[in-house]
Structures are given as structure tokens and as C-alpha cells.
Design an enzyme around this catalytic site. Structure first.
Site, short mmCIF file in Angstrom:
data_model
loop_
_atom_site.label_atom_id
_atom_site.label_comp_id
_atom_site.label_asym_id
_atom_site.label_seq_id
_atom_site.Cartn_x
_atom_site.Cartn_y
_atom_site.Cartn_z
N SER A 271 6.94 -0.69 -4.50
CA SER A 271 6.33 -0.46 -6.00
C SER A 271 7.24 0.09 -6.71
O SER A 271 8.18 0.72 -6.18
CB SER A 271 5.05 0.22 -5.72
OG SER A 271 4.70 0.93 -6.87
N TYR B 166 1.51 8.30 -1.88
CA TYR B 166 1.66 6.81 -2.20
C TYR B 166 3.03 6.54 -2.68
O TYR B 166 3.87 5.59 -2.16
CB TYR B 166 0.82 6.24 -3.17
CG TYR B 166 0.86 4.90 -3.56
CD1 TYR B 166 0.46 3.70 -2.77
CD2 TYR B 166 1.69 4.57 -4.78
CE1 TYR B 166 0.47 2.62 -3.07
CE2 TYR B 166 1.73 2.94 -4.98
CZ TYR B 166 1.19 2.00 -4.13
OH TYR B 166 1.38 0.77 -4.42
N1 LIG Z 1 -1.48 -3.68 -7.50
C1 LIG Z 1 -0.41 -3.34 -8.01
O1 LIG Z 1 -0.38 -2.79 -9.06
C2 LIG Z 1 0.61 -2.87 -6.86
C3 LIG Z 1 0.44 -3.06 -5.65
N2 LIG Z 1 1.78 -2.87 -4.81
C4 LIG Z 1 1.59 -3.30 -3.31
O2 LIG Z 1 1.21 -4.56 -3.29
C5 LIG Z 1 0.60 -4.43 -1.90
C6 LIG Z 1 -0.74 -5.39 -2.02
O3 LIG Z 1 -1.47 -4.76 -2.57
P1 LIG Z 1 -2.52 -5.35 -3.86
O4 LIG Z 1 -2.53 -7.09 -3.52
O5 LIG Z 1 -2.35 -4.91 -5.20
O6 LIG Z 1 -3.99 -4.94 -3.25
P2 LIG Z 1 -5.02 -5.52 -2.42
O7 LIG Z 1 -5.93 -4.47 -1.86
O8 LIG Z 1 -5.65 -6.75 -2.97
O9 LIG Z 1 -4.23 -6.11 -1.16
C7 LIG Z 1 -4.11 -5.05 0.10
C8 LIG Z 1 -4.39 -5.83 1.17
O10 LIG Z 1 -3.91 -5.15 2.49
C9 LIG Z 1 -4.98 -5.15 3.38
N3 LIG Z 1 -5.01 -3.82 4.17
C10 LIG Z 1 -5.19 -2.78 3.91
N4 LIG Z 1 -5.08 -1.98 5.13
C11 LIG Z 1 -4.66 -2.79 5.98
C12 LIG Z 1 -4.40 -2.47 7.41
N5 LIG Z 1 -4.52 -1.37 7.68
N6 LIG Z 1 -3.83 -3.70 8.02
C13 LIG Z 1 -3.89 -4.76 7.43
N7 LIG Z 1 -4.01 -4.81 6.28
C14 LIG Z 1 -4.61 -4.01 5.41
C15 LIG Z 1 -6.34 -5.10 2.52
O11 LIG Z 1 -7.40 -5.52 3.01
C16 LIG Z 1 -5.64 -5.97 1.30
O12 LIG Z 1 -5.99 -7.36 1.81
C17 LIG Z 1 0.51 -3.06 -1.28
O13 LIG Z 1 1.46 -2.83 -0.61
C18 LIG Z 1 0.45 -2.44 -2.86
O14 LIG Z 1 0.88 -0.93 -2.49
C19 LIG Z 1 2.63 -2.60 -5.14
C20 LIG Z 1 2.86 -2.46 -6.78
C21 LIG Z 1 1.95 -2.37 -7.54
C1 LIG Z 2 -4.52 3.20 -8.34
C2 LIG Z 2 -3.07 3.09 -8.36
C3 LIG Z 2 -2.19 2.01 -7.66
C4 LIG Z 2 -0.66 1.98 -7.87
C5 LIG Z 2 0.11 0.76 -7.60
C6 LIG Z 2 1.25 0.90 -7.77
O1 LIG Z 2 2.15 0.62 -6.87
C7 LIG Z 2 2.02 0.89 -8.88
C8 LIG Z 2 1.74 1.23 -10.21
C9 LIG Z 2 2.47 1.35 -11.26
C10 LIG Z 2 1.83 1.82 -12.42
C11 LIG Z 2 0.67 2.56 -12.49
C12 LIG Z 2 0.04 3.78 -11.86
C13 LIG Z 2 -0.21 4.50 -12.66
C14 LIG Z 2 0.10 4.74 -14.12
C15 LIG Z 2 1.32 5.70 -14.49
C16 LIG Z 2 1.62 5.57 -15.49
C17 LIG Z 2 1.54 4.45 -16.54
C18 LIG Z 2 2.59 4.30 -17.37
C19 LIG Z 2 2.98 2.87 -18.24
C20 LIG Z 2 3.73 2.02 -17.55
O2 LIG Z 2 4.83 2.55 -16.89
O3 LIG Z 2 3.91 0.67 -17.92
#
Ligand SMILES: NC(=O)C1=CN([C@@H]2O[C@H](COP(=O)(O)OP(=O)(O)OC[C@H]3O[C@@H](n4cnc5c(N)ncnc54)[C@H](O)[C@@H]3O)[C@@H](O)[C@H]2O)C=CC1
Ligand SMILES: CCCCCC(=O)/C=C/C=C\C/C=C\C/C=C\CCCC(=O)O
Length: 271
Positions: free
Chosen positions: A144, A157
Site C-alpha cells: 500500500s 496496518y
Molecule cells: N482498497 C484500498 O484502498 C487499498 C487496498 N490495499 C490492499 O489491497 C488488498 C486487497 O484489498 P481490497 O481489494 O481493497 O479489499 P477487499 O476487502 O475487497 O479484499 C480483501 C480480500 O482478502 C480476503 N481476506 C481477508 N482475510 C483473509 C484471510 N485470512 N485469508 C484469505 N483471504 C482473506 C477478503 O475476504 C477479501 O476478499 C489488501 O491487501 C489491502 O491491504 C492496499 C492499498 C489500498
Molecule cells: C480504511 C483504510 C484502508 C487503508 C487502505 C490503504 O492501504 C491505503 C490507503 C491510503 C490512503 C487512505 C487512508 C487514509 C487517508 C489518509 C490520508 C488522506 C490523504 C489524501 C491522499 O493522500 O490522497
């Protein structure tokens, strides 16, 4: 600014991939983008079966029968992880791409958050060394932007995402690449519209007020869909050299160049 034409390091047609946390959000978008590139098979895995089954129905409708299957896999269990990898290797004759993408945000259950995010990724990397060596395989670990700019309200996190980037760079070092011929890469998304933020402040944070502030900031920062991360990941798999780190933010793919530490240190005294 685009530089010289990059060298393609992997042909995607006919390959087999496994995605953890692949049933929803970014993982599902990665599956979609890989299938669009002509992969032979994408195994979506996750800990919630009904999400997995729905995802397979969606991908099958789009790409046809037999291109996408679901495996139950909770990444906190090494045994489950190993069984899934072994089964795929035996059915398909090998596994080419592993996307360690499963992740959660839960500061209240920070130990579980650590186990899923860091240990789950570590388990996947170690299994890759055991089952995917010497076939030009590629591992992409989902970090991330919080690994570069720790989010003030998400210490656990942010630490987990820094760890993912760190361990991927170590596994991806050219010294190790020479030994096992596996590329380890990092994709670090910015705030992305997925279900990860469908949480209540009290359910995920030890400090409800911090949780409220963080969620508000997160919702207003989400300016890209998961498709951007899926497309970016395909590029990274094709062209990313081992150990490289990439950001997908504001609908753009960016290559991160880590400065030498000497360049940002100020000498205070000799000791
Ligand atoms: N949505 C965002 O803004 C961001 C997300 N990420 C990362 O992207 C990845 C995917 O997240 P998203 O698609 O956003 O959310 P999401 O919640 O849709 O996807 C996460 C997936 O991981 C699964 N999961 C949770 N615990 C688990 C376990 N113990 N074993 C196997 N699967 C498990 C969930 O069931 C879900 O399908 C994560 O690693 C998250 O930290 C990184 C940066 C930003
Ligand atoms: C519920 C938070 C999930 C975190 C997902 C993640 O990996 C990264 C998110 C990145 C930014 C958003 C989180 C918090 C917001 C903080 C600052 C916002 C600043 C605006 C910007 O940088 O665009």
C-alpha cells in the site's frame, strides 16, 4: 514521461495463477485483467466461499467455462496454503504466478491484521520458493502507499505494509533471483474503491474517534477503482524486474526508485 520500450519478461498466454483474497476488490480485478490477457487458468482463493463462488460465476460468464476456479484458502493457515498450492501444481503441472493480495484493516485486532497481512504474505513467498522455483515464476505482493507514508491512524496496518514491501525487496534481490529464478514484486495501491472500508469505527479501531477520522479521510481519498490496480499488475508481471516496487495511485502506474540511504542522511558526529 515514458522511457525506452521495456523488455517483456513473461508471456502471459497459457499461464496459471493463484490469487489470495481474490474473490473481491483488487484481487478480483487482478483475476479479470489476467484472464483478459489469455491466462490458461486463474485460481481465485479466499476465506469466504460465497464471495469466491460469485466471483467465479462472474469470470466464467465473461471468459468462458474452466478458466477460473475458487479454492478455499485462509492465509493464516500454512497447511491450507500449502495444500492449495500442491493441488494446483499437481493438476496444472505447475504454478506460474502467485499474487499475495489478501489483506485486512483492523487495528482493534492488530495481531490478526499482522498475521493476515505480513505472515500470510510470508507464507506465500516461502511456498513459492518450495513449489515455483526454476520455471520463470512471478510473485506480486500487495502492499500500500501506507508503506511509504504511514497513515497516522493506522500504525499496525502501515507497519504491515512496510513489512510486505521490505520482505518482497529482500526475496526479490538479484542474489536470490540467480538461485531460484523467481521474480518477487510489489504493487502498492493508493486509496481504491473496494469493500475494505466497509467497516465501522468501533469494529476495527481501538480508538473509535481515530477510526472515524481515518474512514472519513479514506472515503474522500478513494479516487480510483480496483480495475486500475488489476491493469497495473499485469504490466508489472510482464515487465517488472525482481525486487522492483510499483505504485498504482490516481489511476496511474508509477515505478518507485528507492534512493540510496546516504543521500538522505545528515551526519551529526563521529562516534
Ligand atoms: N482498497 C484500498 O484502498 C487499498 C487496498 N490495499 C490492499 O489491497 C488488498 C486487497 O484489498 P481490497 O481489494 O481493497 O479489499 P477487499 O476487502 O475487497 O479484499 C480483501 C480480500 O482478502 C480476503 N481476506 C481477508 N482475510 C483473509 C484471510 N485470512 N485469508 C484469505 N483471504 C482473506 C477478503 O475476504 C477479501 O476478499 C489488501 O491487501 C489491502 O491491504 C492496499 C492499498 C489500498
Ligand atoms: C480504511 C483504510 C484502508 C487503508 C487502505 C490503504 O492501504 C491505503 C490507503 C491510503 C490512503 C487512505 C487512508 C487514509 C487517508 C489518509 C490520508 C488522506 C490523504 C489524501 C491522499 O493522500 O490522497
Amino acid at each position: 514521461m515514458a522511457s525506452a520500450a521495456p523488455i517483456q519478461l513473461m508471456e502471459l498466454k497459457g499461464k496459471v495463477a493463484l490469487i489470495t483474497g481474490g474473490a473481491t476488490g483488487i484481487g478480483l480485478a487482478m483475476a479479470d485483467s489476467l484472464l483478459a490477457e489469455g491466462l490458461k487458468k486463474v485460481y481465485i482463493s479466499g476465506n469466504i466461499d460465497k464471495d469466491g463462488e460469485e466471483a467465479v460465476r462472474e469470470m466464467t460468464k465473461k471468459y468462458g467455462e474452466g478458466r477460473c476456479s475458487f479454492k478455499h484458502l485462509d492465509v493464516t493457515s500454512l497447511q491450507q496454503f500449502e495444500e492449495v498450492v500442491k493441488e494446483i501444481v499437481s493438476t496444472e503441472g505447475g504454478l506460474d504466478i502467485l499474487l499475495n493480495n489478501a489483506g485486512i484493516v483492523n487495528e482493534r485486532k492488530w495481531e490478526l491484521q499482522t498475521d493476515v497481512n505480513i505472515n500470510g504474505t510470508m507464507r506465500g513467498c516461502l511456498l513459492a520458493l518450495k513449489y515455483m522455483a526454476n520455471r520463470g515464476a512471478c510473485i506480486v505482493n500487495t502492499s500500500s502507499i501506507a508503506c511509504f507514508d504511514p497513515v497516522p491512524y493506522l500504525p499496525g496496518y502501515s507497519a504491515s505494509k512496510s513489512a510486505i514491501t521490505g520482505l518482497s525487496r529482500a526475496f526479490g534481490d538479484p542474489l536470490l533471483f540467480k538461485e531460484h529464478n523467481i521474480r518477487f514484486l510489489v504493487v502498492a495501491p493508493g486509496a481504491t474503491k473496494t469493500g475494505i472500508g466497509n467497516i465501522t469505527p468501533a469494529s476495527y479501531h481501538y480508538n473509535e474517534e481515530w477510526g472515524r477520522i481515518n474512514l472519513e479521510q479514506f472515503y474522500s481519498a478513494q479516487d480510483q477503482g480496483p480495475e486500475a490496480v488489476g491493469k497495473g499488475t499485469v504490466y508489472i508481471i510482464k515487465y517488472g524486474s525482481s525486487g522492483s516496487v510499483w505504485v498504482v495511485e490516481h489511476n496511474q502506474l508509477l515505478r518507485v526508485t528507492q534512493p540510496k540511504r546516504e543521500s538522505y542522511q545528515t551526519k551529526i558526529m563521529d562516534l
